[in-house]
Write an enzyme that holds these catalytic residues in place. Sequence first.
Site, short mmCIF file in Angstrom:
data_model
loop_
_atom_site.label_atom_id
_atom_site.label_comp_id
_atom_site.label_asym_id
_atom_site.label_seq_id
_atom_site.Cartn_x
_atom_site.Cartn_y
_atom_site.Cartn_z
N LYS A 1 0.84 -1.20 0.00
CA LYS A 1 0.00 0.00 0.00
C LYS A 1 0.88 1.26 0.00
CE LYS A 1 -3.85 -2.36 2.37
NZ LYS A 1 -4.66 -2.39 3.62
N TYR B 1 -12.24 -2.86 -3.20
CA TYR B 1 -12.77 -2.97 -1.84
C TYR B 1 -14.30 -2.94 -1.81
CZ TYR B 1 -8.20 -2.66 0.52
OH TYR B 1 -6.94 -2.91 1.00
N PHE C 1 -15.40 3.08 7.66
CA PHE C 1 -14.04 3.49 7.29
C PHE C 1 -13.79 3.44 5.78
CE2 PHE C 1 -13.94 -1.06 8.44
CZ PHE C 1 -13.39 -1.63 7.30
N ARG D 1 -1.45 -14.65 3.71
CA ARG D 1 -2.15 -13.94 4.81
C ARG D 1 -1.37 -14.09 6.11
NH1 ARG D 1 -6.66 -10.60 4.02
NH2 ARG D 1 -7.52 -11.32 5.99
N THR E 1 -5.22 -8.12 10.32
CA THR E 1 -5.64 -6.83 9.77
C THR E 1 -5.21 -5.67 10.67
OG1 THR E 1 -7.52 -7.94 8.75
CG2 THR E 1 -7.65 -5.53 8.92
N ASN F 1 -1.79 -0.16 7.41
CA ASN F 1 -1.23 -1.49 7.67
C ASN F 1 -0.38 -2.06 6.53
OD1 ASN F 1 -3.35 -2.11 6.01
ND2 ASN F 1 -4.40 -3.49 7.42
N HIS G 1 -1.60 -5.59 1.45
CA HIS G 1 -2.88 -6.28 1.17
C HIS G 1 -2.57 -7.69 0.70
CE1 HIS G 1 -6.80 -7.29 -0.51
NE2 HIS G 1 -6.11 -7.78 -1.53
N GLU H 1 -9.25 -10.63 -7.85
CA GLU H 1 -8.33 -9.49 -7.67
C GLU H 1 -7.23 -9.49 -8.73
OE1 GLU H 1 -9.12 -9.11 -2.85
OE2 GLU H 1 -7.14 -9.72 -3.54
P1 GDP Z 1 -7.45 -7.30 5.28
O1 GDP Z 1 -8.00 -8.35 4.36
O2 GDP Z 1 -6.64 -7.89 6.42
O3 GDP Z 1 -6.68 -6.22 4.57
O4 GDP Z 1 -8.70 -6.61 6.01
P2 GDP Z 1 -10.16 -6.21 5.43
O5 GDP Z 1 -10.39 -6.82 4.09
O6 GDP Z 1 -11.14 -6.51 6.52
O7 GDP Z 1 -10.05 -4.64 5.31
C1 GDP Z 1 -9.38 -4.05 4.23
C2 GDP Z 1 -8.54 -2.89 4.74
O8 GDP Z 1 -9.40 -1.91 5.30
C3 GDP Z 1 -7.59 -3.26 5.90
O9 GDP Z 1 -6.38 -3.83 5.46
C4 GDP Z 1 -7.40 -1.91 6.54
O10 GDP Z 1 -6.45 -1.10 5.81
C5 GDP Z 1 -8.77 -1.27 6.39
N1 GDP Z 1 -9.57 -1.49 7.60
C6 GDP Z 1 -10.17 -2.64 8.01
N2 GDP Z 1 -10.83 -2.47 9.17
C7 GDP Z 1 -10.64 -1.16 9.49
C8 GDP Z 1 -11.08 -0.33 10.59
O11 GDP Z 1 -11.76 -0.81 11.50
N3 GDP Z 1 -10.70 0.97 10.56
C9 GDP Z 1 -9.92 1.49 9.57
N4 GDP Z 1 -9.59 2.80 9.63
N5 GDP Z 1 -9.50 0.76 8.52
C10 GDP Z 1 -9.85 -0.54 8.49
MG MG Z 2 -9.45 -8.17 2.89
#
Ligand code: GDP
Ligand code: MG
Length: 153
Positions: free
Chosen positions: A11, A51, A59, A87, A93, A114, A117, A128
């Site tokens: 990212k 996304y 968010f 992962r 996450t 973070n 991805h 994707e």
């Molecule tokens: P990932 O698959 O581990 O990347 O997690 P997700 O698919 O659930 O979410 C996608 C991305 O959204 C995450 O990597 C974070 O950058 C962001 N994100 C997820 N949950 C939160 C949250 O509770 N707050 C914020 N600010 N960002 C979030």
């Molecule tokens: Mg995800």
Amino acid sequence: MSNEQTFIAIKPDGVQRGLVGPIISRFEQRGFKLVAMKLCSPSKEHLEKHYADLSGKPFFNGLVTYMLSGPIVAMVWEGREVVKTGRAILGATNPLASPPGTIRGDYAIDVGRNVCHGSDSVENAKKEIALWFNENELISYKQAQFDWIYEKA
Ligand code: GDP
Ligand code: MG
């Protein structure tokens, strides 16, 4: 199946913080094969599509703004169980819940910064990869160290 593929992205914060090399190294050193890679600045529409499953989350707008804040390194990595293992290499996450030794556990603190991805299922990885790459950008070659990594293909 040693030819499973996953979509991994560094990212904008990961790129700006000089973490491209260290993140790629973890996948290389584990033995996975790099199949595609590009530095890119995708459109808002592209990132909203990437996304789309999270479009109802509070968010979501912040997430899209974050992903638009600088260039992204988009990659495809291949290998046995690379989706699940990718992962695990990335970590949880929320970086604060991610143990040291994972990318997020070593390099990040906030969930909204973070650094990386990774696809969460083989099915989503296929979607994707198709969203981020044209078929001719996926390079087919034999990894020289293949027989030193896999007992059987
Ligand atoms: P990932 O698959 O581990 O990347 O997690 P997700 O698919 O659930 O979410 C996608 C991305 O959204 C995450 O990597 C974070 O950058 C962001 N994100 C997820 N949950 C939160 C949250 O509770 N707050 C914020 N600010 N960002 C979030
Ligand atoms: Mg995800």
